[in-house]
Scaffold this active site. Structure first.
Site, PDB file in Angstrom:
ATOM      1  CE1 TYR A  11      14.828  67.169  42.049  1.00 55.09           C
ATOM      2  CE2 TYR A  11      13.249  65.725  40.958  1.00 55.09           C
ATOM      3  CZ  TYR A  11      14.443  65.903  41.637  1.00 55.09           C
ATOM      4  OH  TYR A  11      15.241  64.826  41.898  1.00 55.09           O
ATOM      5  CB  SER A  34       1.251  77.293  40.010  1.00 55.63           C
ATOM      6  OG  SER A  34       1.774  76.324  39.140  1.00 55.63           O
ATOM      7  CG  ASN A  35       4.203  72.348  42.537  1.00 58.17           C
ATOM      8  OD1 ASN A  35       4.190  72.495  43.758  1.00 58.17           O
ATOM      9  ND2 ASN A  35       4.444  71.173  41.970  1.00 58.17           N
ATOM     10  CE  LYS A  84       6.299  67.577  40.708  1.00 53.75           C
ATOM     11  NZ  LYS A  84       7.715  67.467  40.938  1.00 53.75           N
ATOM     12  CB  SER A 124       5.735  60.741  32.492  1.00 58.14           C
ATOM     13  OG  SER A 124       5.577  59.758  33.484  1.00 58.14           O
ATOM     14  CE1 TYR A 148       2.099  64.123  35.269  1.00 56.93           C
ATOM     15  CE2 TYR A 148       2.086  61.733  35.577  1.00 56.93           C
ATOM     16  CZ  TYR A 148       2.769  62.905  35.312  1.00 56.93           C
ATOM     17  OH  TYR A 148       4.120  62.859  35.064  1.00 56.93           O
ATOM     18  CE  LYS A 152       3.839  64.858  31.981  1.00 47.90           C
ATOM     19  NZ  LYS A 152       4.510  66.138  31.714  1.00 47.90           N
ATOM     20  CG  ASP A 293       1.683  52.688  43.472  1.00 48.84           C
ATOM     21  OD1 ASP A 293       1.640  53.705  42.759  1.00 48.84           O
ATOM     22  OD2 ASP A 293       2.183  52.667  44.616  1.00 48.84           O
TER      23      ASP A 293
END
Ligand code: UD1
Length: 325
Positions: A11, A34-35, A84, A124, A148, A152, A293
């Site tokens: 993306y 792969s994605n 990700k 990120s 994840y 990073k 979150d």
């Protein structure tokens, strides 16, 4: 300058390829698909009218990674390739550590062998953990709450150590906030396999009647309307940040930049903007908070403006506009 873009079919990678080609850079793309899909490579060529070599390589394979550098003249690398999804990383940590760390190491080893020292890393805002200061400056404390995020942070640390050991390296760490939106042709959208984790791909599935309703994760956060606040940035603005980093960061060092707009929007503000711009209704229910979150996250992007001459320009409405193809 000829740039190897790893993860260039993904993306953010595919949008960056378009912006690089339009800015006059030559590119070589490596992606294990792969994605992502090779269709993105055809779209990039179609949009820009430019040709470039594509290698469907897995960068965990050290020999094949080194071969790539033998075959292609390369002056610098933008390293997007990586897994990700936060939830998946909690379930399959080894897969995340292996993929996200080994591929970076292999690329860096191959670069060092051939005397290539210009590296841009896809980091990120996740490296700020639950931020204490808002807007978040680059010097804010770093932490990670899931595998994840750890990959990073570890990649960032590896790159800092590398520069300490050899100051010929010119490394830029770009910390992305929440990229959404897509190319005006509608051809390079964020279209993950399965049920999306991230907000905008989920909203788009509801808009397309592929999912019934949005689940809003919590409305009891200490934010103006109780829903989570994020710094959404148009993916083309983000892609332009990479072009600016290549254009301006000529000196060796470790250069760190936030790529965000500096403005936070709540989940419900995004839903409303999406409904207004696409003339539709997005049904939603309020669910409990999602584990891991945070309430609010938005950037202080002033360093990028000062040093890269880069600033996000596109509005939330432009980010939400769906292009029907
Ligand atoms: C997530 C990751 C982050 C990663 C980024 C890009 C977590 C905790 N963080 O960021 O590390 O860099 O994706 O892959 O997963 N929301 C809903 N309903 C949904 C989806 C999201 O209400 O179906 C809300 C979330 O609670 C949040 C906001 O929308 O307040 C944005 O969520 P999301 O798009 O997943 O991004 P982040 O969680 O910020």
């Amino acid at each position: 300058m000829r740039i190897l873009v790893t993860g260039g079919a993904g993306y953010i990678g595919s949008h960056t390829c378009v912006q690089l080609l339009e800015a006059g850079y030559e590119i070589v793309v490596a992606d294990d698909l792969s994605n992502s899909s090779e269709t993105a490579i055809h779209y990039i060529k179609g949009i820009t009218g430019k040709e470039f070599p594509f290698y469907p390589v897995d960068l965990k394979d050290r020999e094949r990674t080194e071969q790539l550098f033998e075959l292609e003249p390369i002056d610098g690398v933008i390293h997007f390739a990586g897994y990700k999804a936060v939830g998946e990383s909690v379930e399959r940590p080894l897969m995340y550590y292996e993929n996200n760390l080994v591929s970076t190491m292999n690329v860096l080893q191959a670069m060092r062998k051939r005397g290539i020292f210009h590296f841009v890393f896809s980091s990120s805002a996740t490296v700020y953990g639950d931020p204490e200061i808002l807007p978040i400056p680059e010097e804010a404390p770093l932490s990670a709450t899931n595998p994840y995020g750890c990959t990073k942070l570890m990649n960032e640390q590896m790159l800092k150590d590398l520069y300490q050991s050899d100051n010929r390296w010119n490394i830029t760490l770009l910390r992305y906030f929440n990229p959404i939106g897509g190319h005006p042709t509608g051809l390079l959208a964020d279209n993950p396999n399965g049920i999306p984790n991230n907000l905008m791909p989920y909203i788009i599935r509801v808009y397309e009647n592929k999912l019934d309703q949005l689940h809003v994760y919590g409305n009891d956060y200490p934010t103006p309307d109780g829903t989570g606040v994020r710094d959404y940035i148009h993916v083309i603005d983000l892609a332009d940040g990479h072009v600016a980093a290549l254009d301006r960061m000529k000196e060796p060092g470790v250069h760190i930049f936030n790529l965000g707009t500096g403005t936070g929007y709540s989940v419900l503000e995004v839903v409303r903007a999406f409904e207004n711009v696409n003339k539709c209704r997005i049904p939603y229910v309020i669910d409990p908070r999602r584990a891991g979150d945070i309430a609010m996250c938005y950037a202080d992007p002033s360093k990028a403006e000062r040093e890269l001459g880069w600033k996000a320009r596109r509005s939330l409405e432009e980010m939400c506009k769906v292009v029907l193809i």
